[in-house]
Design an enzyme around this catalytic site. Structure first.
Site, short mmCIF file in Angstrom:
data_model
loop_
_atom_site.label_atom_id
_atom_site.label_comp_id
_atom_site.label_asym_id
_atom_site.label_seq_id
_atom_site.Cartn_x
_atom_site.Cartn_y
_atom_site.Cartn_z
N ASP A 190 27.68 60.86 -39.84
CA ASP A 190 27.25 60.42 -38.44
C ASP A 190 28.21 60.79 -37.49
OD1 ASP A 190 25.71 59.00 -36.73
OD2 ASP A 190 26.13 57.10 -37.10
N CYS A 231 10.28 42.24 -4.93
CA CYS A 231 10.93 41.90 -6.12
C CYS A 231 12.46 42.36 -5.88
CB CYS A 231 10.32 42.25 -7.57
SG CYS A 231 11.47 41.66 -8.68
N CYS A 248 7.68 36.12 -12.55
CA CYS A 248 8.81 37.10 -12.64
C CYS A 248 9.97 36.21 -12.45
CB CYS A 248 8.75 37.91 -11.59
SG CYS A 248 10.33 38.81 -11.21
N GLU A 267 24.30 66.31 -50.25
CA GLU A 267 25.69 65.79 -49.55
C GLU A 267 25.57 64.87 -48.71
OE1 GLU A 267 25.06 70.02 -48.06
OE2 GLU A 267 25.84 68.96 -46.08
N TYR A 286 29.31 72.54 -42.81
CA TYR A 286 28.12 72.38 -44.14
C TYR A 286 27.11 73.37 -43.95
CZ TYR A 286 26.12 69.40 -40.39
OH TYR A 286 25.82 68.87 -39.03
N CYS A 313 5.99 42.44 -13.41
CA CYS A 313 6.01 41.59 -12.24
C CYS A 313 5.20 42.36 -11.06
CB CYS A 313 7.45 41.55 -11.70
SG CYS A 313 7.63 41.04 -9.98
N LYS A 364 25.13 62.74 -45.18
CA LYS A 364 24.81 63.10 -43.70
C LYS A 364 25.86 62.31 -42.81
CE LYS A 364 20.80 63.03 -40.76
NZ LYS A 364 21.58 62.56 -39.43
N LYS A 366 17.50 58.75 -45.32
CA LYS A 366 18.43 57.87 -44.50
C LYS A 366 18.57 56.42 -45.26
CE LYS A 366 18.52 59.62 -40.42
NZ LYS A 366 17.88 58.96 -38.99
N CYS A 422 11.74 37.26 -8.61
CA CYS A 422 11.17 36.77 -7.56
C CYS A 422 9.96 35.69 -7.47
CB CYS A 422 10.42 37.99 -6.82
SG CYS A 422 9.06 38.78 -7.66
S1 IVH Z 1 22.05 70.33 -42.24
C1 IVH Z 1 19.01 72.96 -40.35
N1 IVH Z 1 24.06 68.73 -43.34
O1 IVH Z 1 22.03 65.57 -39.06
C2 IVH Z 1 19.62 71.79 -40.64
N2 IVH Z 1 23.13 68.13 -41.11
O2 IVH Z 1 19.35 65.06 -38.45
C3 IVH Z 1 20.96 71.81 -40.26
N3 IVH Z 1 24.09 66.28 -40.05
O3 IVH Z 1 21.57 67.98 -36.42
C4 IVH Z 1 21.46 70.57 -40.61
N4 IVH Z 1 25.46 65.69 -41.68
O4 IVH Z 1 24.01 67.09 -36.83
C5 IVH Z 1 23.17 68.96 -42.35
N5 IVH Z 1 25.50 67.42 -44.28
C6 IVH Z 1 24.68 67.63 -43.30
C7 IVH Z 1 24.60 66.98 -42.09
C8 IVH Z 1 24.03 67.18 -40.88
C9 IVH Z 1 25.16 65.29 -40.65
C10 IVH Z 1 23.58 66.09 -38.76
C11 IVH Z 1 23.42 67.34 -38.13
C12 IVH Z 1 21.86 67.58 -37.86
C13 IVH Z 1 21.57 66.25 -37.87
C14 IVH Z 1 20.09 66.31 -38.24
#
Ligand code: IVH
Length: 719
Positions: free
Chosen positions: A143, A468, A444, A139, A251, A462, A141, A339, A447
């Site tokens: 932000d 400074c 620096c 799924e 989630y 420095c 992730k 990532k 100063c």
């Molecule tokens: S699962 C035990 N699913 O990513 C793990 N996290 O880097 C529970 N996040 O703290 C997290 N989308 O804030 C999960 N689909 C997703 C997510 C997700 C964003 C964030 C979440 C977590 C952080 C970890």
């Protein structure tokens, strides 16, 4: 102030940072301390201030190096290690909520190989056959900002942010204003207790619109949707949150009095049936190939999803397998975040500015021809240090193919949802003729003092600590900052202004300002931007902080390597400011002194920190400045440990991988109950609490006849 020309006696030569395999033990120890401090500071900027200053990739690099050093020297691992923590302490404006089940973090994968390794690790752990791949839910992730929502009897009772993973902020009133979060759960068989977890976020369109409105009204604008969501959620006034377009994807879950389903996939569908919005792009994958195809598909859609994501998360589908896989310190073994590479753009570097920090570190900053990267205009980038400009990374290995950065170069900038971007590549084909390698200043810029690079250090500092002005201003900014004296209405701006006006040059000057102002003919109220009320408020805020906790004072002093964590350790150990000062003076007599040994033996305080503290007190001008400050304030003694518990006064060592709590939690619990937590086993140890795969410490305990407890036995003991 123009830089004064001073000749440097001998160029400071720094050995390039070593590969982890080459580090000696003392080097590893020192570097772990440095990395912990650096990571700590970045965590705070990210989690508490919503204002990160490095890219996720650079941050991950720091953590990876710290993990690698710990893996090579496992006995150097301490409770203060970043691997034992999840994020920073909550910011303190809201009430605190203890999570019934900790909110953990995720391990990261950056390449296809890392993903294959993850699946392989799962398979090996579960002892599955080579061809048996466990089904995995993939799924996006999101932000955003994670939240835990507690429902009792189907009604929302508490909403908490993640905070440090164990304790978050109570944002219930604000969360009730978010449409995507139901006030009560739908369905007949809703378990008595349900904790639903997920991510609060803002769509790109809503973010841009909000920023437009904010700018129009002269209000704060946010750097990106994540900061905007965080800032909107952590409002004192819920009606402000209500006016912000926040959304939520569910989630995950925390405490559940019963489990309605047996797989991740079905659980998320069940959560959707209770009234939540879940991500429609969640997919069940049967093989590594399917997982990677999913990743590429989502990556290609990234720009059109309408909300920011920074990768894809994979989770083992079967909950019984998740249970068996368990956790390694701060993240589950059954999930990983894959990532995305950060966003990039090409521009020209017009110049390099040198900033001088509180400890005198000279930090180069690239001035760029402004360019839009991922929707944000970027005009500068951090260049970290001298080596970085030359194309040498912190591990001594070449970066950017070993190419240096020169003024006039065309460069590729990268940002990943953060504020200060990085230069990741120099386009050599476009390098103008006759450019010269950048020569880092040996003096620096603030100063004119010599700027020296010590052996083993990447930064040039420095040497004019006490003369400074740049350092003085930065130190004062630190002194009044949130985790130090935290004087309302006295921030960076006021520090600079009062410093320039000659009104505040030292810490003590802040507390004598009112008195001096009363006698002065040029009063504060007559200054531009000040009125009777604001001056009265400022003095009231200053006076309010005349009583200060010991750990805040120690942190505020700005001693090198003493962050909040170490300040707390020192405060707890020495109890009062008088005792602390006396002990530091005695410790200055030499490494053999009892006082130095005592300082060095504090769990969590290593040689580097001990040296830095002693050095600070060895400088008569520092002592004088502190005495002047102490004449103005009252320092409250640190909370003393309890004496009425079964473990009060006992020395405990935690070893092995703990599953009921993390090291940090275990340590905090033990200390709250009056026990002393040590890092190594000796005759003085009363208990060793051993988790899985405990090694040499457990052997030593057995050898010395020290009581060894399991985690459960420890919990029974402390009640
Ligand atoms: S699962 C035990 N699913 O990513 C793990 N996290 O880097 C529970 N996040 O703290 C997290 N989308 O804030 C999960 N689909 C997703 C997510 C997700 C964003 C964030 C979440 C977590 C952080 C970890």
């Amino acid at each position: 102030m123009p830089a004064r020309k001073t000749s440097v006696r001998k160029p400071a030569v720094k050995p390039a940072a070593l590969a982890v395999e080459q580090l000696t033990r003392p080097q590893a120890k020192a570097e772990l301390v440095r990395l912990a401090l650096e990571i700590d500071a970045h965590d705070k900027r990210y989690y508490q201030d919503d204002a990160p200053t490095i890219s996720d990739a650079a941050y991950d690099g720091l953590r990876r190096r710290s993990d690698a050093i710990e893996a090579r020297f496992p006995d150097l691992l301490t409770a203060a290690s970043p691997s034992q923590r999840i994020g920073a302490q909550p910011a303190g404006r809201f009430a605190k909520v203890r999570h019934a089940v900790p909110m953990l973090s995720l391990g990261n994968a950056f390449s296809d190989e890392d993903v294959a390794d993850f699946v392989e690790r799962v398979r090996r752990f579960l002892k599955l056959d080579a061809e048996e791949a466990p089904a995995v839910v993939a799924e996006p992730k999101i932000d955003g900002l994670s939240l835990s929502l507690r429902y009792e009897g189907g009604e929302l009772v508490t909403a908490a942010t993640r905070g440090d993973g164990f304790e978050g902020e109570d944002v219930t009133a604000n969360v009730r204003t978010i449409d995507d979060i139901p006030g009560h759960l739908k369905g007949r068989d809703v378990p008595r207790v349900c904790e639903i977890r997920g991510e609060v976020y803002m769509t790109t369109r809503d973010f841009l619109e909000l920023n437009r409105k904010q700018a129009e009204a002269g209000e704060q604008v946010f750097a990106n949707p994540r900061n905007s969501a965080a800032g909107s959620l952590r409002q004192k006034d819920p009606s402000v949150t209500a006016s912000r377009p926040l959304k939520f994807f569910a989630y995950a879950w925390g405490e559940m009095s019963e489990m309605p389903e047996t797989t991740q996939f079905k659980m998320v569908h069940w959560i959707a049936r209770t009234g939540f919005v879940t991500n429609p792009r969640m997919k069940l994958c049967a093989s590594v190939e399917e997982i990677l195809a999913y990743y590429r598909d989502i990556e290609s859609r990234r720009a059109s999803l309408g909300y920011d994501i920074d990768g894809v998360v994979y989770k083992v589908d079967r909950l019984d397998l998740q249970q068996r896989l368990g956790f390694v310190s701060r993240s589950p073994r059954w999930a990983i975040a894959h990532k995305f590479a950060a966003e990039r753009a090409t521009t020209v570097m017009n110049g390099i500015d040198i900033q001088v920090g509180r400890t005198g570190a000279l930090t180069p900053v690239a001035r760029l021809e402004p360019v839009t990267v991922g929707g944000v205009v970027v005009a500068n980038a951090t260049l970290h240090n001298e080596d970085y400009i030359k194309g040498i990374g912190s591990d001594g290995e070449p970066i950017r193919g070993g190419v240096d950065i020169r003024v006039g170069d065309t460069v590729v900038v990268q940002r990943a949802g953060d504020v200060i971007p990085q230069i990741v590549e120099v386009v050599l084909d476009k390098r103008p003729k006759h450019t010269k390698a950048y020569v880092f200043p040996a003096t620096c810029p603030a100063c004119g003092s010599r700027a020296v690079r010590e052996e083993g250090e990447a930064v040039r500092r420095c040497a004019g600590a006490l003369i400074c002005p740049a350092q003085a201003v930065e130190r004062l900014k630190h002194f009044v900052s949130r985790n130090a004296f935290d004087i309302e209405g006295f921030g960076d701006k006021q520090v600079q202004e009062f410093f320039d006006a000659g009104l505040v040059k030292s810490d003590a000057d802040i507390f004598t300002l009112e008195q001096r102002d009363a006698r002065s003919s040029k009063k504060l109220v007559d200054r531009e931007g000040y009125g009777t009320v604001s001056v009265r408020n400022l003095f009231a805020a200053i006076n309010e902080r005349r009583r200060i906790e010991l750990h805040r004072l120690i942190f505020a002093l700005g001693i090198r390597h003493v962050g909040e964590g170490n300040a707390k350790l020192l405060a707890r150990h020495y109890g009062t400011i008088e005792h602390f000062i006396e002990a530091m003076r005695a410790a200055g007599k030499g490494h053999d002194s009892e006082a130095f040994q005592d300082l060095d033996a504090i769990e969590g305080i290593g040689d580097v920190v001990a040296e830095a503290v002693v050095e600070f007190f060895a400088e008569p001008r520092n002592r004088k400045a502190l005495d002047e400050l102490l004449a103005e304030i009252e320092v409250l003694p640190a909370q003393q440990a309890r004496r009425d518990t079964p473990v009060a006064g006992k020395t405990v060592v935690f070893t092995g991988s703990l599953t009921r709590f993390t090291r940090d939690e275990a340590k905090a619990m033990a200390e709250r109950l009056g026990a002393k937590v040590a890092g190594s086993v000796s005759k003085k140890t009363d208990y060793v609490v051993a988790g899985d795969s405990a090694g040499s410490k457990l052997d030593k305990a057995r050898e010395l006849g020290v009581s060894v407890l399991t985690e459960d036995e420890w919990l029974d003991l402390v009640g």
